[in-house]
Scaffold this motif. Structure first.
Motif, mmCIF file in Angstrom:
data_model
loop_
_atom_site.group_PDB
_atom_site.id
_atom_site.type_symbol
_atom_site.label_atom_id
_atom_site.label_comp_id
_atom_site.label_asym_id
_atom_site.label_seq_id
_atom_site.Cartn_x
_atom_site.Cartn_y
_atom_site.Cartn_z
ATOM 1 N N GLY A 200 81.759 29.909 148.127
ATOM 2 C CA GLY A 200 81.523 29.829 146.695
ATOM 3 C C GLY A 200 80.307 28.988 146.386
ATOM 4 O O GLY A 200 79.723 28.351 147.271
ATOM 5 N N GLY A 201 79.923 28.981 145.132
ATOM 6 C CA GLY A 201 78.741 28.236 144.723
ATOM 7 C C GLY A 201 78.895 27.638 143.345
ATOM 8 O O GLY A 201 79.794 28.007 142.576
ATOM 9 N N VAL A 202 77.992 26.700 143.035
ATOM 10 C CA VAL A 202 77.975 26.040 141.740
ATOM 11 C C VAL A 202 76.542 25.980 141.239
ATOM 12 O O VAL A 202 75.633 25.586 141.976
ATOM 13 N N ARG A 203 76.328 26.385 139.996
ATOM 14 C CA ARG A 203 75.051 26.208 139.307
ATOM 15 C C ARG A 203 75.369 25.746 137.891
ATOM 16 O O ARG A 203 76.270 26.285 137.244
ATOM 17 N N LEU A 204 74.650 24.748 137.426
ATOM 18 C CA LEU A 204 74.828 24.229 136.071
ATOM 19 C C LEU A 204 73.491 24.282 135.359
ATOM 20 O O LEU A 204 72.524 23.656 135.795
ATOM 21 N N GLU A 205 73.442 25.026 134.266
ATOM 22 C CA GLU A 205 72.161 25.292 133.601
ATOM 23 C C GLU A 205 72.217 24.958 132.120
ATOM 24 O O GLU A 205 73.091 25.434 131.392
ATOM 25 N N ASN A 206 71.265 24.147 131.695
ATOM 26 C CA ASN A 206 71.051 23.846 130.281
ATOM 27 C C ASN A 206 69.613 24.168 129.902
ATOM 28 O O ASN A 206 68.730 24.218 130.775
ATOM 29 N N ILE A 207 69.380 24.340 128.610
ATOM 30 C CA ILE A 207 68.023 24.501 128.086
ATOM 31 C C ILE A 207 67.592 23.191 127.442
ATOM 32 O O ILE A 207 68.359 22.581 126.685
ATOM 33 N N VAL A 208 66.369 22.756 127.755
ATOM 34 C CA VAL A 208 65.847 21.517 127.189
ATOM 35 C C VAL A 208 64.454 21.751 126.615
ATOM 36 O O VAL A 208 63.720 22.638 127.065
ATOM 37 N N VAL A 209 64.109 20.948 125.612
ATOM 38 C CA VAL A 209 62.763 20.942 125.053
ATOM 39 C C VAL A 209 62.033 19.720 125.597
ATOM 40 O O VAL A 209 62.580 18.611 125.599
ATOM 41 N N VAL A 210 60.825 19.937 126.072
ATOM 42 C CA VAL A 210 60.015 18.832 126.585
ATOM 43 C C VAL A 210 59.399 18.095 125.398
ATOM 44 O O VAL A 210 58.558 18.644 124.688
ATOM 45 N N ARG A 211 59.829 16.872 125.182
ATOM 46 C CA ARG A 211 59.236 16.044 124.136
ATOM 47 C C ARG A 211 58.299 15.031 124.787
ATOM 48 O O ARG A 211 58.176 14.964 126.003
ATOM 49 N N LYS A 212 57.614 14.252 123.962
ATOM 50 C CA LYS A 212 56.575 13.345 124.459
ATOM 51 C C LYS A 212 57.085 12.401 125.540
ATOM 52 O O LYS A 212 56.455 12.249 126.593
ATOM 53 N N ASN A 213 58.247 11.792 125.331
ATOM 54 C CA ASN A 213 58.752 10.797 126.278
ATOM 55 C C ASN A 213 60.153 11.088 126.786
ATOM 56 O O ASN A 213 60.778 10.224 127.395
ATOM 57 N N ARG A 214 60.643 12.324 126.550
ATOM 58 C CA ARG A 214 62.025 12.604 126.935
ATOM 59 C C ARG A 214 62.292 14.103 126.903
ATOM 60 O O ARG A 214 61.442 14.897 126.485
ATOM 61 N N ALA A 215 63.499 14.440 127.349
ATOM 62 C CA ALA A 215 63.990 15.806 127.209
ATOM 63 C C ALA A 215 64.955 15.864 126.045
ATOM 64 O O ALA A 215 65.830 15.005 125.915
ATOM 65 N N GLU A 216 64.786 16.848 125.185
ATOM 66 C CA GLU A 216 65.773 17.118 124.147
ATOM 67 C C GLU A 216 66.671 18.238 124.648
ATOM 68 O O GLU A 216 66.233 19.381 124.786
ATOM 69 N N VAL A 217 67.911 17.905 124.975
ATOM 70 C CA VAL A 217 68.835 18.896 125.527
ATOM 71 C C VAL A 217 69.423 19.718 124.386
ATOM 72 O O VAL A 217 70.069 19.175 123.484
ATOM 73 N N LEU A 218 69.189 21.020 124.416
ATOM 74 C CA LEU A 218 69.688 21.893 123.357
ATOM 75 C C LEU A 218 71.120 22.355 123.615
ATOM 76 O O LEU A 218 71.890 22.539 122.671
ATOM 77 N N THR A 219 71.464 22.551 124.869
ATOM 78 C CA THR A 219 72.813 23.014 125.207
ATOM 79 C C THR A 219 73.823 21.910 124.916
ATOM 80 O O THR A 219 73.667 20.779 125.386
ATOM 81 N N GLU A 220 74.853 22.240 124.154
ATOM 82 C CA GLU A 220 75.847 21.241 123.769
ATOM 83 C C GLU A 220 77.130 21.303 124.595
ATOM 84 O O GLU A 220 77.931 20.375 124.570
ATOM 85 N N THR A 221 77.338 22.390 125.341
ATOM 86 C CA THR A 221 78.517 22.472 126.213
ATOM 87 C C THR A 221 78.449 21.386 127.270
ATOM 88 O O THR A 221 77.450 21.272 127.984
ATOM 89 N N PRO A 222 79.473 20.548 127.395
ATOM 90 C CA PRO A 222 79.427 19.455 128.377
ATOM 91 C C PRO A 222 79.268 19.973 129.808
ATOM 92 O O PRO A 222 79.633 21.122 130.113
ATOM 93 N N LEU A 223 78.753 19.125 130.666
ATOM 94 C CA LEU A 223 78.633 19.448 132.085
ATOM 95 C C LEU A 223 79.920 19.161 132.849
ATOM 96 O O LEU A 223 80.009 19.411 134.045
ATOM 97 N N ASP A 224 80.922 18.645 132.166
ATOM 98 C CA ASP A 224 82.181 18.288 132.817
ATOM 99 C C ASP A 224 82.862 19.519 133.402
ATOM 100 O O ASP A 224 82.724 20.640 132.880
ATOM 101 N N GLN A 225 83.617 19.288 134.443
ATOM 102 C CA GLN A 225 84.357 20.343 135.113
ATOM 103 C C GLN A 225 85.333 21.012 134.152
ATOM 104 O O GLN A 225 86.056 20.339 133.409
ATOM 105 N N VAL A 226 85.342 22.337 134.127
ATOM 106 C CA VAL A 226 86.253 23.106 133.265
ATOM 107 C C VAL A 226 87.303 23.777 134.144
ATOM 108 O O VAL A 226 86.976 24.515 135.068
ATOM 109 N N VAL A 227 88.567 23.491 133.851
ATOM 110 C CA VAL A 227 89.682 24.076 134.599
ATOM 111 C C VAL A 227 90.542 24.884 133.630
ATOM 112 O O VAL A 227 90.910 24.387 132.551
ATOM 113 N N ILE A 228 90.849 26.118 133.993
ATOM 114 C CA ILE A 228 91.747 26.939 133.184
ATOM 115 C C ILE A 228 92.859 27.494 134.076
ATOM 116 O O ILE A 228 92.731 27.493 135.309
ATOM 117 N N GLY A 229 93.913 27.968 133.449
ATOM 118 C CA GLY A 229 94.981 28.610 134.192
ATOM 119 C C GLY A 229 95.835 27.638 134.968
ATOM 120 O O GLY A 229 96.448 27.996 135.967
#
Length: 363
Positions: free
Chosen positions: A334-363
């Motif tokens: 199996g594999g894991v990839r975690l992807e967010n979209i960010v905007v490059v600002r002058k001194n930082r990244a503005e993270v647009l994705t609001e879904t947490p990076l925390d582990q999601v367990v269902i079932g």
């Protein structure tokens, strides 16, 4: 968007005009969507050329353009394009050589020996002519992408409770597509990837009829088109209990992701961002299992410059929109990839994705 800047570049390159044939760049310059349209920019005028299916709508929307109906009076469309270039293009006309097929080029310059009028101007080919304009987004573009990302977050939230009812990967993709439309998207920005179990070890697995089974990871990589702009999003869901090593690499990928995002700012080399993520994954002994670059630009197209890669020398510009998406892929497990979209600002990244990076367990 930046038509005046493009015209300035046309002058700097000693061109009389520039002929735009790619759908993405036609949309970028006009913000009018058409499956058959061209643009001719001269040093003083803007021509939007499209067929009868779009002509009236284009005239209504593009008030400051010269809108020409392609193929009027039963003219052959290629012959008509040639006439337009001859009449308005001048002597030296730039064109997108990296986005033009050989067949189209031959027809346009009349290489087949047609008896119709020959092309009188000199065509001058350019690759990536619009990249410098498209790579740094306007605030208007960023706002559209931000809305697309928020809607994609809601798609993910909506499909989580549906996963146990999915018959197979393609069935879950159907649910994703349905939610994209319900959220106001006009379609997928690329064919959604649903990869269950060992299929998640294949970074770009082709969604299949394989079942979505309990006690397996489920990787979902999806995006929508909204007002002509793309979103991109990846998460791995733990459906029931999964292999402990998958849980372990999840935390490693999360750490690599956060470390890479912390590096993002205008003026930094994309190589440094890739290295930040890659070094974390190497530290835990999984360097050989990170199989792709850390991210890419996104906008009108799902893959745009820059490529956030260890092989790239590009420097991040302010207001560029990129993905951050490190991953680890263990064959046959199996594999894991975690992807967010960010905007490059002058001194930082503005993270647009609001879904947490925390582990999601269902079932």
């Amino acid at each position: 968007m930046k038509v005046e800047e493009v015209i300035k570049k046309i002058k700097e390159k000693n061109l009389d005009s520039f002929f735009v044939s790619s759908r993405a760049n036609v949309f970028y310059l006009s913000h009018f969507s058409s499956s058959n349209a061209f643009i001719l920019l001269t040093q003083t005028e803007k021509f939007f050329i499209t067929d009868s299916r779009y002509y009236e709508a284009a005239k209504e929307v593009l008030k400051n353009w010269n809108v020409i109906q392609l193929g009027e009076k039963n003219k052959n469309q290629i012959d008509h394009l040639r006439e337009i270039l001859n009449e308005y293009g001048g002597e030296k006309v730039g064109f997108e050589e990296d986005r033009t097929t050989i067949a189209f080029y031959k027809k346009l310059v009349n290489k087949e020996g047609s008896k119709t009028e020959s092309l009188k101007c000199q065509l001058v080919g350019f690759s990536g002519f619009f990249d410098q304009f498209r790579v740094s987004k306007t605030e208007e573009e960023i706002q559209i992408i931000k809305e697309a990302v928020k809607k994609t977050d809601r798609v993910f939230e909506s499909i989580l409770p549906l996963i146990p009812s999915a018959k197979n990967e393609l069935d879950l993709r159907r649910m994703i597509i349905n939610e994209i439309f319900l959220q106001g998207g006009t379609g997928e920005s690329f064919p959604s990837i649903v990869a269950s179990g060992k299929n998640s070890a294949i970074p770009h697995h082709e969604t299949s009829y394989d079942p979505v089974e309990k006690n397996n990871p489920v990787l979902i990589d999806m995006g929508m088109v909204y007002k002509g702009y793309c979103s991109d999003f990846t998460r791995v869901i733990f459906y029931g209990e999964v292999d402990p090593e998958i849980e372990k690499i999840y935390q490693i990928v999360k750490e690599a992701h956060i470390t890479a995002v912390e590096k993002v700012k205008a003026g930094i080399s994309v190589r440094e961002i890739d290295k930040a993520a890659r070094d974390i994954i190497k530290k835990y002994g999984y360097g050989d299992y990170f199989l792709h670059s850390t991210g890419h630009g996104v906008g009108i197209e799902i893959h745009e410059p820059p490529r956030v890669s260890e092989k790239s020398e590009e420097i991040l510009q302010e207001n560029t929109v990129i993905t951050i998406e490190p991953g680890i892929y263990i064959p046959h497990k199996g594999g894991v990839r975690l992807e967010n979209i960010v905007v490059v600002r002058k001194n930082r990244a503005e993270v647009l994705t609001e879904t947490p990076l925390d582990q999601v367990v269902i079932g």
